[in-house]
Design a protein around this motif. Sequence first.
Motif, mmCIF file in Angstrom:
data_model
loop_
_atom_site.group_PDB
_atom_site.id
_atom_site.type_symbol
_atom_site.label_atom_id
_atom_site.label_comp_id
_atom_site.label_asym_id
_atom_site.label_seq_id
_atom_site.Cartn_x
_atom_site.Cartn_y
_atom_site.Cartn_z
ATOM 1 N N LEU A 2 -12.750 57.544 -7.700
ATOM 2 C CA LEU A 2 -13.140 58.849 -7.178
ATOM 3 C C LEU A 2 -14.501 58.743 -6.496
ATOM 4 C CD1 LEU A 2 -12.058 61.074 -10.199
ATOM 5 C CD2 LEU A 2 -10.911 60.819 -8.003
ATOM 6 N N PRO A 3 -14.803 59.649 -5.546
ATOM 7 C CA PRO A 3 -16.078 59.577 -4.842
ATOM 8 C C PRO A 3 -17.296 59.627 -5.768
ATOM 9 C CG PRO A 3 -14.631 61.120 -3.748
ATOM 10 C CD PRO A 3 -13.949 60.725 -5.034
ATOM 11 N N SER A 4 -17.185 60.303 -6.904
ATOM 12 C CA SER A 4 -18.328 60.397 -7.826
ATOM 13 C C SER A 4 -18.744 59.025 -8.351
ATOM 14 C CB SER A 4 -18.006 61.331 -8.987
ATOM 15 O OG SER A 4 -16.852 60.885 -9.675
ATOM 16 N N CYS A 5 -17.822 58.063 -8.352
ATOM 17 C CA CYS A 5 -18.153 56.701 -8.790
ATOM 18 C C CYS A 5 -19.145 56.035 -7.853
ATOM 19 C CB CYS A 5 -16.893 55.847 -8.894
ATOM 20 S SG CYS A 5 -15.775 56.373 -10.202
ATOM 21 N N ARG A 6 -19.209 56.499 -6.614
ATOM 22 C CA ARG A 6 -20.129 55.889 -5.657
ATOM 23 C C ARG A 6 -21.576 56.048 -6.101
ATOM 24 N NH1 ARG A 6 -18.411 56.733 0.485
ATOM 25 N NH2 ARG A 6 -20.239 55.391 0.675
ATOM 26 N N ASN A 7 -21.882 57.165 -6.777
ATOM 27 C CA ASN A 7 -23.254 57.357 -7.282
ATOM 28 C C ASN A 7 -23.623 56.252 -8.263
ATOM 29 O OD1 ASN A 7 -23.669 59.760 -5.831
ATOM 30 N ND2 ASN A 7 -22.638 60.939 -7.417
ATOM 31 N N PHE A 8 -22.700 55.881 -9.116
ATOM 32 C CA PHE A 8 -22.944 54.800 -10.075
ATOM 33 C C PHE A 8 -23.062 53.456 -9.350
ATOM 34 C CE2 PHE A 8 -20.701 58.050 -12.565
ATOM 35 C CZ PHE A 8 -21.675 58.293 -13.517
ATOM 36 N N MET A 9 -22.196 53.247 -8.348
ATOM 37 C CA MET A 9 -22.270 52.002 -7.582
ATOM 38 C C MET A 9 -23.630 51.893 -6.884
ATOM 39 S SD MET A 9 -19.393 50.502 -8.145
ATOM 40 C CE MET A 9 -19.332 51.337 -9.699
ATOM 41 N N ALA A 10 -24.107 53.006 -6.319
ATOM 42 C CA ALA A 10 -25.420 53.003 -5.662
ATOM 43 C C ALA A 10 -26.527 52.743 -6.676
ATOM 44 C CB ALA A 10 -25.654 54.332 -4.938
ATOM 45 N N GLY A 28 -8.825 61.280 -0.048
ATOM 46 C CA GLY A 28 -8.481 62.377 -0.955
ATOM 47 C C GLY A 28 -7.279 61.970 -1.786
ATOM 48 N N GLY A 29 -6.595 62.957 -2.353
ATOM 49 C CA GLY A 29 -5.409 62.675 -3.150
ATOM 50 C C GLY A 29 -4.449 63.849 -3.121
ATOM 51 N N ALA A 30 -3.147 63.561 -3.033
ATOM 52 C CA ALA A 30 -2.110 64.589 -3.021
ATOM 53 C C ALA A 30 -1.400 64.591 -4.374
ATOM 54 C CB ALA A 30 -1.115 64.330 -1.908
ATOM 55 N N SER A 42 -6.614 67.265 -2.750
ATOM 56 C CA SER A 42 -8.041 67.227 -3.039
ATOM 57 C C SER A 42 -8.699 66.419 -1.921
ATOM 58 C CB SER A 42 -8.263 66.550 -4.395
ATOM 59 O OG SER A 42 -9.482 66.882 -4.924
ATOM 60 N N ASP A 43 -9.448 67.110 -1.065
ATOM 61 C CA ASP A 43 -10.037 66.488 0.120
ATOM 62 C C ASP A 43 -11.446 66.002 -0.201
ATOM 63 O OD1 ASP A 43 -10.986 65.791 2.640
ATOM 64 O OD2 ASP A 43 -9.969 67.467 3.614
ATOM 65 N N THR A 158 -3.407 61.512 10.391
ATOM 66 C CA THR A 158 -4.279 62.649 10.070
ATOM 67 C C THR A 158 -5.472 62.134 9.267
ATOM 68 O OG1 THR A 158 -3.353 63.206 7.901
ATOM 69 C CG2 THR A 158 -2.196 64.084 9.842
ATOM 70 N N ASN A 159 -6.397 63.035 8.963
ATOM 71 C CA ASN A 159 -7.546 62.620 8.140
ATOM 72 C C ASN A 159 -7.152 62.426 6.676
ATOM 73 O OD1 ASN A 159 -7.194 65.287 7.445
ATOM 74 N ND2 ASN A 159 -9.347 65.841 7.596
ATOM 75 N N ARG A 160 -5.884 62.661 6.338
ATOM 76 C CA ARG A 160 -5.394 62.439 4.971
ATOM 77 C C ARG A 160 -4.683 61.092 4.807
ATOM 78 N NH1 ARG A 160 -3.020 68.270 2.902
ATOM 79 N NH2 ARG A 160 -4.970 69.404 3.159
ATOM 80 N N GLU A 161 -4.552 60.351 5.902
ATOM 81 C CA GLU A 161 -3.844 59.072 5.854
ATOM 82 C C GLU A 161 -4.448 58.147 4.794
ATOM 83 O OE1 GLU A 161 -2.650 55.383 8.800
ATOM 84 O OE2 GLU A 161 -3.177 57.313 9.666
ATOM 85 N N ASN A 162 -3.597 57.508 4.021
ATOM 86 C CA ASN A 162 -3.931 56.584 2.928
ATOM 87 C C ASN A 162 -4.273 57.274 1.611
ATOM 88 O OD1 ASN A 162 -3.482 54.160 4.241
ATOM 89 N ND2 ASN A 162 -5.533 54.178 5.136
ATOM 90 N N ALA A 163 -4.260 58.591 1.586
ATOM 91 C CA ALA A 163 -4.498 59.272 0.306
ATOM 92 C C ALA A 163 -3.323 58.959 -0.620
ATOM 93 C CB ALA A 163 -4.617 60.783 0.508
ATOM 94 N N PRO A 164 -3.588 58.707 -1.891
ATOM 95 C CA PRO A 164 -2.472 58.453 -2.806
ATOM 96 C C PRO A 164 -1.678 59.731 -3.075
ATOM 97 C CG PRO A 164 -4.541 58.473 -4.003
ATOM 98 C CD PRO A 164 -4.882 58.602 -2.553
#
Length: 178
Positions: A2-10, A28-30, A42-43, A158-164
Amino acid sequence: MLPSCRNFMAFIGAEELVKNHGFVIKPGGALKLRQEKREGYSDFIELDPDSIAWNVIRSQFDELLLRHASASGVKVFEGLNVTDIKFSGERPASAIYEAQGTQTSKPREINFRYLVDASGRTGIMSTKYLKNRQFSKSLMNMAFWGYWRGGGKYAPGTNRENAPWFEAFAGRFLLKHK
């Protein structure tokens, strides 16, 4: 991921390493829970285009983080099985370990200042010593995950391409173990 994990990676200095590894971008995720309804989405990038995440291959992701920790000065020991933790008062102070996959390995001991229990869901500290492992009853269910060849992508172009895409089964299923 999830994007929130990026804070930990940083925080640990690994965000660029993960970003540049080549994992597939996840915008995102469908999720579809009811067959008669349209999926929810979830965008991750609607408010911030840089808020993407990645569809990580777990073994590669874990290896990246392990090697990053080592390069950052962490002493990494692989191929070992920790069997006991020794304490100095209430503080963990050393670990008893043996080599994995051998019957003749003699137990050895290593002292440490900090303990990170990365032994997964069976966590030696929480199950053997603290005895505080709690399981949420609402999460005591089953999930199946699979990969298919030739299944196509979600929302191509679309901007959703590759979302799981996650979808609940319709009806009831009985699994038999042979």
